[in-house]
Write an enzyme that holds these catalytic residues in place. Structure first.
Site, PDB file in Angstrom:
ATOM      1  CG  ASP A  14      -1.784  -1.243   1.279  1.00  0.00           C
ATOM      2  OD1 ASP A  14      -2.298  -1.657   0.236  1.00  0.00           O
ATOM      3  OD2 ASP A  14      -1.881  -1.834   2.370  1.00  0.00           O
ATOM      4  CE  LYS A  17       3.128  -3.174  -4.599  1.00  0.00           C
ATOM      5  NZ  LYS A  17       2.810  -2.890  -3.215  1.00  0.00           N
ATOM      6  N   GLY A  43      -4.316  -4.985  -3.797  1.00  0.00           N
ATOM      7  CA  GLY A  43      -5.294  -4.018  -4.290  1.00  0.00           C
ATOM      8  C   GLY A  43      -4.534  -2.824  -4.831  1.00  0.00           C
ATOM      9  CG  HIS A  44      -1.829  -2.598  -7.674  1.00  0.00           C
ATOM     10  ND1 HIS A  44      -0.883  -2.871  -8.632  1.00  0.00           N
ATOM     11  CD2 HIS A  44      -1.338  -3.057  -6.513  1.00  0.00           C
ATOM     12  CE1 HIS A  44       0.138  -3.486  -8.049  1.00  0.00           C
ATOM     13  NE2 HIS A  44      -0.122  -3.620  -6.776  1.00  0.00           N
ATOM     14  CD  GLN A 176       0.675  -9.270  -1.684  1.00  0.00           C
ATOM     15  OE1 GLN A 176       1.400 -10.002  -2.323  1.00  0.00           O
ATOM     16  NE2 GLN A 176      -0.555  -9.025  -2.056  1.00  0.00           N
TER      17      GLN A 176
HETATM   18  P1  IMP Z   1      -2.640 -12.800   2.611  1.00  0.00           P
HETATM   19  O1  IMP Z   1      -1.662 -12.294   1.629  1.00  0.00           O
HETATM   20  O2  IMP Z   1      -4.069 -12.544   2.212  1.00  0.00           O
HETATM   21  O3  IMP Z   1      -2.375 -14.227   2.987  1.00  0.00           O
HETATM   22  O4  IMP Z   1      -2.436 -11.969   3.967  1.00  0.00           O
HETATM   23  C1  IMP Z   1      -1.239 -12.009   4.729  1.00  0.00           C
HETATM   24  C2  IMP Z   1      -0.899 -10.640   5.287  1.00  0.00           C
HETATM   25  O5  IMP Z   1      -0.550  -9.784   4.222  1.00  0.00           O
HETATM   26  C3  IMP Z   1      -2.065  -9.938   5.999  1.00  0.00           C
HETATM   27  O6  IMP Z   1      -1.538  -9.160   7.054  1.00  0.00           O
HETATM   28  C4  IMP Z   1      -2.663  -9.055   4.924  1.00  0.00           C
HETATM   29  O7  IMP Z   1      -3.352  -7.967   5.459  1.00  0.00           O
HETATM   30  C5  IMP Z   1      -1.393  -8.614   4.207  1.00  0.00           C
HETATM   31  N1  IMP Z   1      -1.616  -8.246   2.816  1.00  0.00           N
HETATM   32  C6  IMP Z   1      -1.844  -9.061   1.758  1.00  0.00           C
HETATM   33  N2  IMP Z   1      -1.971  -8.365   0.625  1.00  0.00           N
HETATM   34  C7  IMP Z   1      -1.785  -7.067   0.962  1.00  0.00           C
HETATM   35  C8  IMP Z   1      -1.760  -5.850   0.204  1.00  0.00           C
HETATM   36  O8  IMP Z   1      -1.906  -5.801  -1.020  1.00  0.00           O
HETATM   37  N3  IMP Z   1      -1.529  -4.702   0.923  1.00  0.00           N
HETATM   38  C9  IMP Z   1      -1.324  -4.713   2.257  1.00  0.00           C
HETATM   39  N4  IMP Z   1      -1.339  -5.820   3.003  1.00  0.00           N
HETATM   40  C10 IMP Z   1      -1.563  -6.989   2.351  1.00  0.00           C
HETATM   41 MG    MG Z   2      -2.538  -2.293  -2.021  1.00  0.00          MG
END
Ligand code: IMP
Ligand code: MG
Length: 334
Positions: A14, A17, A43-44, A176
């Site tokens: 977040d 990017k 989420g972009h 991420q």
């Molecule tokens: P998962 O990727 O859904 O398995 O989540 C694992 C951890 O990564 C959690 O703390 C999510 O909130 C975080 N996370 C996954 N994708 C994102 C993202 O795009 N932005 C911020 N945090 C993320």
């Molecule tokens: Mg994001």
């Protein structure tokens, strides 16, 4: 010729990017944009022609008519993929012959999503089936994109694409961030993929192809998930409110903290960052406070300039040229 630039997030995701990808696509000539890790957990948020788009699976290249590929380092939720295609088309973005999925990308199934929603709560996952899909990939019980009939028209062989004889210039767009990386993040509060420059290479790109590595950070940190991250103090809620820190995928409120210089330094070194963008400078300006953690101590600055000077000096020590450091506002395109 096979050349690549990489975009990596240096914190917990977040950091913006999407905005950097948008900027680079507009100003450089890429033949491909490659999403190299993660699934529909990302989420972009992208502003294009005055419209706001939120994509989870499809890379930013599609907004510029650049061939956009979901890479082998990703896991793909076909249901989400087709919903996104529809959303883009309805928003006036031409997706025909622009969006592809690598043949060796693994698939997120309904069972993966159900499992993630049930057990992912412990670490606060996005519930999008990411962890279970990667577990099956590495357990050698997973399903690849080639096994999904509806994906057939979108399949692409990355080897053919990179080494087929045409000149290729790839923008590799990570999902991420460093603090969520499976190896380098704060395990187990991590995602299940490789969010570093190394993760980009896993998509068939040789190390010698990498030119620039764009690291993206914010001037403060945010994190979504179930570990305690935000310290006590009203100022952190203020940062979240002013920075509109709500997740693009789940709508969850992000926890906030000051930027940690050592986390940043680790991320810069490990990713081989050559260019760096710090987003949301305007948020701390509005809050009226400037601080970082350095060697576990909070360092406060009286002015925005003092903050920027301190950070820039550190980056110079790490070998990042001042002309490659950008401080950016929420609304800027860099
Ligand atoms: P998962 O990727 O859904 O398995 O989540 C694992 C951890 O990564 C959690 O703390 C999510 O909130 C975080 N996370 C996954 N994708 C994102 C993202 O795009 N932005 C911020 N945090 C993320
Ligand atoms: Mg994001």
């Amino acid at each position: 010729m096979l050349a690549a630039d990489v975009i990596v997030d240096l914190q917990y995701g977040d950091c913006g990017k999407g905005k950097v990808a948008h900027f680079l696509c507009k100003t450089k000539k890429y033949t491909h944009v490659l999403r190299y890790n993660g699934g529909a957990n990302a989420g972009h948020t992208i502003f294009h022609n005055g419209k706001k788009f939120v994509t989870h699976q499809i890379p930013a290249g599609v907004f510029f008519g650049i061939k956009s590929v979901v890479g082998s380092g990703c896991v793909l939720d076909p249901e989400q993929f087709f919903a996104e295609l529809k959303m883009l088309e309805e928003g006036g973005v031409d997706t025909k012959n622009k969006i592809f999925v690598a043949t060796n990308t693994h698939i997120i199934t309904d069972a993966h999503k159900a499992e993630d929603r049930e057990v992912g709560g412990k670490i606060g996952t996005t519930g999008r089936g990411n962890g279970p899909a990667y577990r099956e990939k590495y357990g050698r019980t997973g399903k690849r994109a080639t096994e999904v009939e509806a994906l057939k028209p979108y399949l692409l062989d990355l080897y053919q694409e990179w080494y087929g004889g045409k000149s290729v210039k790839v923008l590799a767009e990570g999902a991420q961030g460093f603090g969520l990386d499976i190896d380098w993040g704060d395990y187990p509060y991590v995602t299940s993929s490789h969010c570093t420059t190394a993760g980009a290479l896993l998509n068939g790109l040789p190390p010698s192809s990498i030119n620039h590595v764009w690291g993206v950070a914010k001037v403060y940190e945010t994190y979504v998930g179930s570990k305690k991250f935000q310290p006590e103090g009203e100022i952190f809620n203020k940062i979240a409110d002013i920075g509109e820190e709500y997740g693009a995928t789940t709508g969850r409120r992000r926890q906030t903290n000051w930027m940690n210089m050592q986390t940043l330094e680790r991320a810069i070194r490990l990713n081989g960052v050559t260019h760096i963008v710090f987003n949301k400078v305007d948020v701390l300006r509005t809050v009226g406070a400037w601080a970082v953690y350095d060697q576990d101590k909070k360092v406060e600055f009286k002015t925005e300039k003092a903050f920027k000077d301190f950070v820039s000096k550190r980056l110079k020590k790490l070998g990042i040229l001042p002309k490659n450091v950008f401080f950016s506002e929420s609304k800027d395109r860099i």
